[in-house]
Design an enzyme around this catalytic site. Sequence first.
Site, PDB file in Angstrom:
ATOM      1  N   ASP A 143       5.445  55.340 -69.775  1.00 24.52           N
ATOM      2  CA  ASP A 143       4.619  55.540 -68.735  1.00 24.52           C
ATOM      3  C   ASP A 143       5.096  56.469 -68.044  1.00 24.52           C
ATOM      4  O   ASP A 143       5.998  56.487 -67.336  1.00 24.52           O
ATOM      5  CB  ASP A 143       4.356  54.236 -68.089  1.00 24.52           C
ATOM      6  CG  ASP A 143       3.893  54.148 -66.671  1.00 24.52           C
ATOM      7  OD1 ASP A 143       3.133  55.299 -66.489  1.00 24.52           O
ATOM      8  OD2 ASP A 143       3.962  53.185 -65.918  1.00 24.52           O
ATOM      9  N   GLU A 163      -3.893  54.619 -69.676  1.00 24.25           N
ATOM     10  CA  GLU A 163      -3.081  53.416 -69.020  1.00 24.25           C
ATOM     11  C   GLU A 163      -3.784  52.028 -68.862  1.00 24.25           C
ATOM     12  O   GLU A 163      -3.235  50.966 -69.156  1.00 24.25           O
ATOM     13  CB  GLU A 163      -2.736  54.028 -67.574  1.00 24.25           C
ATOM     14  CG  GLU A 163      -1.820  55.147 -67.797  1.00 24.25           C
ATOM     15  CD  GLU A 163      -1.641  55.910 -66.288  1.00 24.25           C
ATOM     16  OE1 GLU A 163      -2.200  55.348 -65.296  1.00 24.25           O
ATOM     17  OE2 GLU A 163      -0.904  56.881 -66.190  1.00 24.25           O
ATOM     18  N   ASP A 176      -6.141  50.160 -61.455  1.00 25.15           N
ATOM     19  CA  ASP A 176      -4.569  50.775 -61.680  1.00 25.15           C
ATOM     20  C   ASP A 176      -4.455  51.953 -60.308  1.00 25.15           C
ATOM     21  O   ASP A 176      -4.992  52.960 -60.493  1.00 25.15           O
ATOM     22  CB  ASP A 176      -4.694  51.621 -62.916  1.00 25.15           C
ATOM     23  CG  ASP A 176      -3.430  52.172 -63.194  1.00 25.15           C
ATOM     24  OD1 ASP A 176      -2.549  52.388 -62.391  1.00 25.15           O
ATOM     25  OD2 ASP A 176      -3.201  52.635 -64.376  1.00 25.15           O
ATOM     26  N   LYS A 225       2.953  65.377 -61.729  1.00 23.48           N
ATOM     27  CA  LYS A 225       1.748  64.670 -62.389  1.00 23.48           C
ATOM     28  C   LYS A 225       0.584  65.104 -61.787  1.00 23.48           C
ATOM     29  O   LYS A 225      -0.542  65.333 -62.604  1.00 23.48           O
ATOM     30  CB  LYS A 225       1.918  63.251 -62.475  1.00 23.48           C
ATOM     31  CG  LYS A 225       0.827  62.508 -63.335  1.00 23.48           C
ATOM     32  CD  LYS A 225       1.164  61.091 -63.571  1.00 23.48           C
ATOM     33  CE  LYS A 225      -0.031  60.270 -64.229  1.00 23.48           C
ATOM     34  NZ  LYS A 225       0.264  59.098 -64.602  1.00 23.48           N
TER      35      LYS A 225
END
Length: 525
Positions: A19, A159, A186, A82
Site C-alpha cells: 500500500d 485500493e 477511502d 504521491k
Amino acid sequence: MCGEPDAVSMGSGYTVGIDLGTTRSAVAYVAGGDPEVITTGNSGESVIPSVVQFTEDGEVNVGQTAANLAVQHPERTVTEIKREMGSEEPISVAGEEYLPEQISSLILEHVIDEAEGSIGRDVDSAVITVPAYFDDPKRTATETAGEIAGLDVERLLPEPSAACLAYGLHESKLGSGEAELAFVYDLGGGTFDATLVEIDYEINSVETLHTAGDNELGGSDWTERIVDWMIEQIHADTGVDIADNPEQLARIRQEAKSAKHRLSDLPSTDVSVPFVVPEQSYTFAETLSREQFEELTADLAAATTEPLDDLFSRADYAPDDVDKVLLVGGSVRMPHIQELVGDYFGQEASNEINPEEAVALGAAIQAEIIDDSGADASAMLPGETDDIVLIDVVPQSLGVRLSDGSIDHIIEQDEQIPTSTRKESYGTVEEGQTSVQIRVYQGEGDTAAENTKIGTAVLRDIPPRPPGEPSLAVEFRITTDGQLEVTGEDLKTGKQVETAIESALRHSPEEIDDLGEELPALREP
C-alpha cells in the site's frame, strides 16, 4: 512481529502486497494461510511514513527516521510525493532534481528492505495499490517507481478492490454463497476514493461498478487547516509570518498533525510549539476543541460527498441500497467523517478491519494468488474457484483531441476493464505523410484543456497515400492495471503499423536503469 521466517518456504522471488500511501505506506505478505502486515524494525509500527530525507553526505533516510529528521532539515525532506505522481515536473531537493517516480522508488526500496528483514526472504516482485481514481499518467508513474526500485510490478491493484478482499477474508465470507453491495469510502493522507462494489462470495467475485474521487483531497488537507489556524494566531500575537520560516513551519506542521490525531479521541487538546518565534521568546500555546477543528474543516468533509453524489447519479442504486460501508485510510478515524458517512448511507460503517491495514492486506492476498511459489492460495481462498475474480472499471473516460480542441471520448468512464475500442476513421492530411499523431486525453471534460493529457500515440512508417483518405485503424486498449496501450493497422495492406505512445512518463528499460543510478543510496539502519 509477523510470522517466523519458516512460515514460508525459503528461497528467492517472493511477492508481497504494498500500500503505497501519500503520508504512510504498508507492506503485507501471506504466512501460514493468513495475510499479515509487517511491522518495522525500528518502531514496531505497521505503517511506514512516506517521507524521504536527503543527508548531507549523499545518502537518504526513508520512513520513520526521515520523518523524525524532517523538522531539523525541511529543505532536505520530501513528503506526500504521491500527490505529484504523473507530473513531468522534477522535484528540487538538496540541490538536485528528481522525478516524482524516483522519490517514490526510494520509499518502495525501503519498504522492501523492511519486508525482507521481516520475512527472511528476498522479495523481487509486488502488487502495488493505487487509488481507483488514478488516471493513466499516475498509474504509469507508480509502475515506473516500482521498476526503478528493482521490482517486478505484477499488478497495480485499485485500493477499494484490495480493501474488499481483506474484508471478505477477515469475515470468512469467501465461498459462503452470499452476495453484498458494498461501498468503499477511502480517505487517505492525500487522496479520496468513492467506490461501489458488488461482491459475490459464491464465485469469489469482486466487481467494481462505479468509482469517483478526488486525487487532491486527503487527511493532509485537514492538517493544513490546523497549520493555517496556528499561523494566524502566531501572526496576531507577534506580527511575524511564520510561514516564511521553513524550520519553524515544519515544527508547526508536526504539532498540527499530532493534534489532529489526538482530536480523534479527545474533545479538545492543547496545541503547543515552544519558542516558535525565538527572537521574541514566544511560545505558541492554545487549546483546540474538536468542535473548532470540525468547523475549520467543514468544507473539506463536505467535499467528500461530491464524488459520492456524482457516483450515485450514474449508478442504478441509491445509498440506501448499500449493504455494507467499508472505511479505508487513516483519515476515516476522524469522528466527524464517520458521522458524515453514517448520515449519508443511513447506517454505521463497518469496523471489522483496520482501515490503515486493509489495503496492504488485500494486496498481499492478490500477491499470493499471483505468486507461483505460493502454496496457501487454495486453502486460503475457498469456493468454487481457487482464484478471486477482480473486475475493475475505467476510472476516467479516454478520448482523442479533435482539430477544434474538443474531445472525442472513445472509452467511457465505468466501462469494465480490460477493454478495447477500435476506430477506422484515421488518415493522413498531407501529401507524402508517413506518420500520424493522435493526442490522447483522460477525463470527463468536453475540451482537451479540461482533461489530462496521457501522451501522443504515434503511427510510423505508413506507406504514402492520398491525404484525407480514412485508411488507418487504431485500437485503444486499457489493461487490467488501468493503463493505455495503442496499436495501429494499415487498412490498405492489413499490416500492423508501428505504434508508440510518446510521453515523458513512459520510460524504456535503459531509462529506468539510468533513473535508478541517479539516486543516492539508502542509509543503512
